[in-house]
Design an enzyme around this catalytic site. Sequence first.
Site, PDB file in Angstrom:
ATOM      1  N   TYR A 152      11.345   4.625 -17.801  1.00 18.31           N
ATOM      2  CA  TYR A 152      11.192   5.800 -16.941  1.00 18.31           C
ATOM      3  C   TYR A 152      10.495   6.942 -17.686  1.00 18.31           C
ATOM      4  CZ  TYR A 152      12.209   8.989 -13.109  1.00 18.31           C
ATOM      5  OH  TYR A 152      12.076   9.860 -12.057  1.00 18.31           O
ATOM      6  N   LYS A 181       5.456   6.155 -11.362  1.00 21.91           N
ATOM      7  CA  LYS A 181       4.485   5.733 -12.381  1.00 21.91           C
ATOM      8  C   LYS A 181       3.015   5.933 -11.993  1.00 21.91           C
ATOM      9  CE  LYS A 181       7.202   4.550 -15.589  1.00 21.91           C
ATOM     10  NZ  LYS A 181       7.614   5.903 -15.901  1.00 21.91           N
ATOM     11  N   PRO A 200       6.033   3.684  -5.373  1.00 22.81           N
ATOM     12  CA  PRO A 200       6.358   4.954  -6.030  1.00 22.81           C
ATOM     13  C   PRO A 200       7.729   5.010  -6.699  1.00 22.81           C
ATOM     14  CG  PRO A 200       6.491   5.170  -3.638  1.00 22.81           C
ATOM     15  CD  PRO A 200       5.939   3.817  -3.908  1.00 22.81           C
ATOM     16  N   HIS A 250      13.556  17.468 -17.316  1.00 19.37           N
ATOM     17  CA  HIS A 250      14.758  16.738 -16.907  1.00 19.37           C
ATOM     18  C   HIS A 250      15.194  15.766 -18.004  1.00 19.37           C
ATOM     19  CE1 HIS A 250      14.838  17.389 -12.266  1.00 19.37           C
ATOM     20  NE2 HIS A 250      14.566  18.497 -12.930  1.00 19.37           N
ATOM     21  N   TYR A 277      18.168   8.544  -7.111  1.00 20.65           N
ATOM     22  CA  TYR A 277      17.596   7.373  -6.427  1.00 20.65           C
ATOM     23  C   TYR A 277      18.767   6.590  -5.844  1.00 20.65           C
ATOM     24  CZ  TYR A 277      13.220   8.054  -9.111  1.00 20.65           C
ATOM     25  OH  TYR A 277      12.062   8.547  -9.651  1.00 20.65           O
TER      26      TYR A 277
HETATM   27  P1  FAD Z   1      -6.577   9.797  -6.237  1.00 19.22           P
HETATM   28  O1  FAD Z   1      -5.580  10.865  -6.417  1.00 19.22           O
HETATM   29  O2  FAD Z   1      -6.499   8.941  -5.027  1.00 19.22           O
HETATM   30  O3  FAD Z   1      -8.021  10.484  -6.300  1.00 19.22           O
HETATM   31  C1  FAD Z   1      -9.182   9.806  -5.926  1.00 19.22           C
HETATM   32  C2  FAD Z   1     -10.212  10.799  -5.433  1.00 19.22           C
HETATM   33  O4  FAD Z   1     -11.414  10.120  -5.126  1.00 19.22           O
HETATM   34  C3  FAD Z   1      -9.776  11.512  -4.168  1.00 19.22           C
HETATM   35  O5  FAD Z   1      -9.905  12.897  -4.302  1.00 19.22           O
HETATM   36  C4  FAD Z   1     -10.687  10.928  -3.089  1.00 19.22           C
HETATM   37  O6  FAD Z   1     -10.965  11.863  -2.045  1.00 19.22           O
HETATM   38  C5  FAD Z   1     -11.922  10.599  -3.901  1.00 19.22           C
HETATM   39  N1  FAD Z   1     -12.749   9.562  -3.288  1.00 19.22           N
HETATM   40  C6  FAD Z   1     -12.358   8.478  -2.588  1.00 19.22           C
HETATM   41  N2  FAD Z   1     -13.424   7.767  -2.181  1.00 19.22           N
HETATM   42  C7  FAD Z   1     -14.518   8.406  -2.650  1.00 19.22           C
HETATM   43  C8  FAD Z   1     -15.899   8.170  -2.555  1.00 19.22           C
HETATM   44  N3  FAD Z   1     -16.379   7.107  -1.878  1.00 19.22           N
HETATM   45  N4  FAD Z   1     -16.761   9.019  -3.142  1.00 19.22           N
HETATM   46  C9  FAD Z   1     -16.290  10.101  -3.834  1.00 19.22           C
HETATM   47  N5  FAD Z   1     -14.971  10.401  -3.944  1.00 19.22           N
HETATM   48  C10 FAD Z   1     -14.096   9.551  -3.361  1.00 19.22           C
HETATM   49  N6  FAD Z   1       2.777   8.493  -7.279  1.00 19.22           N
HETATM   50  C11 FAD Z   1       3.962   8.806  -7.767  1.00 19.22           C
HETATM   51  O7  FAD Z   1       4.164   8.609  -8.969  1.00 19.22           O
HETATM   52  N7  FAD Z   1       4.919   9.363  -6.946  1.00 19.22           N
HETATM   53  C12 FAD Z   1       4.686   9.612  -5.623  1.00 19.22           C
HETATM   54  O8  FAD Z   1       5.540  10.121  -4.903  1.00 19.22           O
HETATM   55  C13 FAD Z   1       3.475   9.275  -5.074  1.00 19.22           C
HETATM   56  N8  FAD Z   1       3.218   9.473  -3.772  1.00 19.22           N
HETATM   57  C14 FAD Z   1       1.997   9.105  -3.273  1.00 19.22           C
HETATM   58  C15 FAD Z   1       1.720   9.257  -1.924  1.00 19.22           C
HETATM   59  C16 FAD Z   1       0.489   8.842  -1.386  1.00 19.22           C
HETATM   60  C17 FAD Z   1       0.204   9.031   0.101  1.00 19.22           C
HETATM   61  C18 FAD Z   1      -0.475   8.256  -2.236  1.00 19.22           C
HETATM   62  C19 FAD Z   1      -1.810   7.788  -1.675  1.00 19.22           C
HETATM   63  C20 FAD Z   1      -0.195   8.120  -3.588  1.00 19.22           C
HETATM   64  C21 FAD Z   1       1.050   8.523  -4.111  1.00 19.22           C
HETATM   65  N9  FAD Z   1       1.342   8.387  -5.473  1.00 19.22           N
HETATM   66  C22 FAD Z   1       2.531   8.713  -5.971  1.00 19.22           C
HETATM   67  C23 FAD Z   1       0.409   7.857  -6.406  1.00 19.22           C
HETATM   68  C24 FAD Z   1      -0.322   8.971  -7.147  1.00 19.22           C
HETATM   69  O9  FAD Z   1      -0.491  10.062  -6.321  1.00 19.22           O
HETATM   70  C25 FAD Z   1      -1.635   8.365  -7.578  1.00 19.22           C
HETATM   71  O10 FAD Z   1      -1.333   7.348  -8.522  1.00 19.22           O
HETATM   72  C26 FAD Z   1      -2.615   9.369  -8.178  1.00 19.22           C
HETATM   73  O11 FAD Z   1      -3.072  10.247  -7.191  1.00 19.22           O
HETATM   74  C27 FAD Z   1      -3.809   8.622  -8.777  1.00 19.22           C
HETATM   75  O12 FAD Z   1      -4.807   9.522  -9.099  1.00 19.22           O
HETATM   76  P2  FAD Z   1      -6.316   9.099  -9.012  1.00 19.22           P
HETATM   77  O13 FAD Z   1      -7.080  10.309  -9.457  1.00 19.22           O
HETATM   78  O14 FAD Z   1      -6.533   7.820  -9.709  1.00 19.22           O
HETATM   79  O15 FAD Z   1      -6.594   8.806  -7.477  1.00 19.22           O
HETATM   80  C1  DHB Z   2       8.778  11.893  -6.646  1.00 20.14           C
HETATM   81  C2  DHB Z   2       8.140  10.772  -6.235  1.00 20.14           C
HETATM   82  C3  DHB Z   2       8.504   9.552  -6.768  1.00 20.14           C
HETATM   83  O1  DHB Z   2       7.882   8.434  -6.387  1.00 20.14           O
HETATM   84  C4  DHB Z   2       9.499   9.454  -7.701  1.00 20.14           C
HETATM   85  O2  DHB Z   2       9.841   8.242  -8.186  1.00 20.14           O
HETATM   86  C5  DHB Z   2      10.121  10.597  -8.128  1.00 20.14           C
HETATM   87  C6  DHB Z   2       9.750  11.818  -7.600  1.00 20.14           C
HETATM   88  C7  DHB Z   2       8.402  13.202  -6.062  1.00 20.14           C
HETATM   89  O3  DHB Z   2       7.503  13.245  -5.216  1.00 20.14           O
HETATM   90  O4  DHB Z   2       9.001  14.203  -6.432  1.00 20.14           O
END
Ligand code: FAD
Ligand code: DHB
Length: 390
Positions: free
Chosen positions: A385, A297, A293, A72, A201
């Site tokens: 962004y 980021k 979100p 994009h 947005y």
């Molecule tokens: P996570 O993806 O949370 O991975 C952590 C892992 O550790 C998981 O698999 C979990 O099961 C595991 N875990 C937890 N506790 C334990 C334990 N005690 N022992 C072993 N394993 C464990 N970001 C965006 O940019 N846009 C979005 O739209 C967006 N939507 C989101 C929606 C939700 C519901 C959530 C929760 C987050 C969202 N995010 C979004 C943020 C983005 O998804 C996260 O920043 C990203 O997943 C971070 O990755 P991570 O690997 O650090 O953590």
């Molecule tokens: C999506 C999520 C976001 O938080 C964003 O800023 C842009 C896109 C998505 O899930 O596609």
Amino acid sequence: MRTQVAIVGAGPSGLLLGQLLSLQGIDNVIIERKSGDYVLSRIRAGVLEQGMVAMLEDARVAQRLHRDGLVHDGFSLAFDGRRHRIDLKGLTGGKTVTVYGQTEVTHDLMAARAAIGATTIYEADDVALHDFDGQSPRITFVKDGVSHAIECDFIAGCDGFHGVSRRSLPDGAVREFERIYPFGWLGLLADVPPAAHELVYASSDRGFALCSMRSMTRSRYYVQVSLEEKVEDWSDQRFFDELRRRLPADVAEAVTTGASIEKSIAPLRSFVAEPMRFGRLFLAGDAAHIVPPTGAKGLNLAASDIHYLSQGLIEHYRDKSDAGLDAYSNRALARIWKAERFSWWMTSLLHHFPANTPFEQRMQRAEFDYIATSPIGSTGVAENYVGLPY
Ligand code: FAD
Ligand code: DHB
């Protein structure tokens, strides 16, 4: 069992770290609380910065991303029906973002890990971290009713906001900064063509809405909802009606409705834990910080943490230097705070805050007007962004 780096959590941070270490011949084991299928079923982020795409290339997992991801060049901000396009490419000297779901990134990393033959222990219960303030850290867990221990040189806490790693730190070891927003996002995924070719947005007096996508046949939409709302009260019809009311007329008309594949509510939060290292334990990704979100980021920050942490670990083993590990927390936090600022700012600009006075509402409108009429204003948005440099 013994390994060099024990990684807690098989989300994007843990899997990416594991892959980068394995490619350098550094032995690592991932311990994950849930099943692999469960991890893959979570619908989360969708927009990748160019820096994250480069990291996935380095990790040799970018083949499908380059085939299926959508590059994009821009996105739109809309305010009370008026639309302003942020020309990402034009304003940043050619930088773009790639639309490719977190689920797909996770899938690609899991497949690469399986191909390399590195160990991931799924469905590990009672994961506990020990002795990371000394020279010989250890992780214990229970798998199928049997207790296990892994000895290691370092522990990477990549277990998300609710994980065990940050909570294992002694009282007073980290300082936490937090803001909770008085609303959440209700997201809907559906196999319908997106309303627009680029993300929109939108701020309206009914609240925020976002039009995103996963492909040209799969749309991802969000609407701001109060924290009291329940997903069960939102039929697909009600969701699409509300979405359309918040979008500029031409975008609303282009929305194709269809049965949802997934619908969920996520609360919005800003959170940072400082520092991100304690002895031989390093926190990365959501374990150390959360952004609302709005700026897309969260996933991208997880990747930049892993950039700094993997470099530090590789230098430790290859060059016998701990300079990178010693600098990890400060380097990561410098970038995190800037992304926290941008995410907080974009959230503040575009959402309906119940406590806002008419003066503050006019400030939101003036901020939008400034961006829409000033190339300098637009450039700041674009620069953040696409992602600040690593
Ligand atoms: P996570 O993806 O949370 O991975 C952590 C892992 O550790 C998981 O698999 C979990 O099961 C595991 N875990 C937890 N506790 C334990 C334990 N005690 N022992 C072993 N394993 C464990 N970001 C965006 O940019 N846009 C979005 O739209 C967006 N939507 C989101 C929606 C939700 C519901 C959530 C929760 C987050 C969202 N995010 C979004 C943020 C983005 O998804 C996260 O920043 C990203 O997943 C971070 O990755 P991570 O690997 O650090 O953590
Ligand atoms: C999506 C999520 C976001 O938080 C964003 O800023 C842009 C896109 C998505 O899930 O596609």
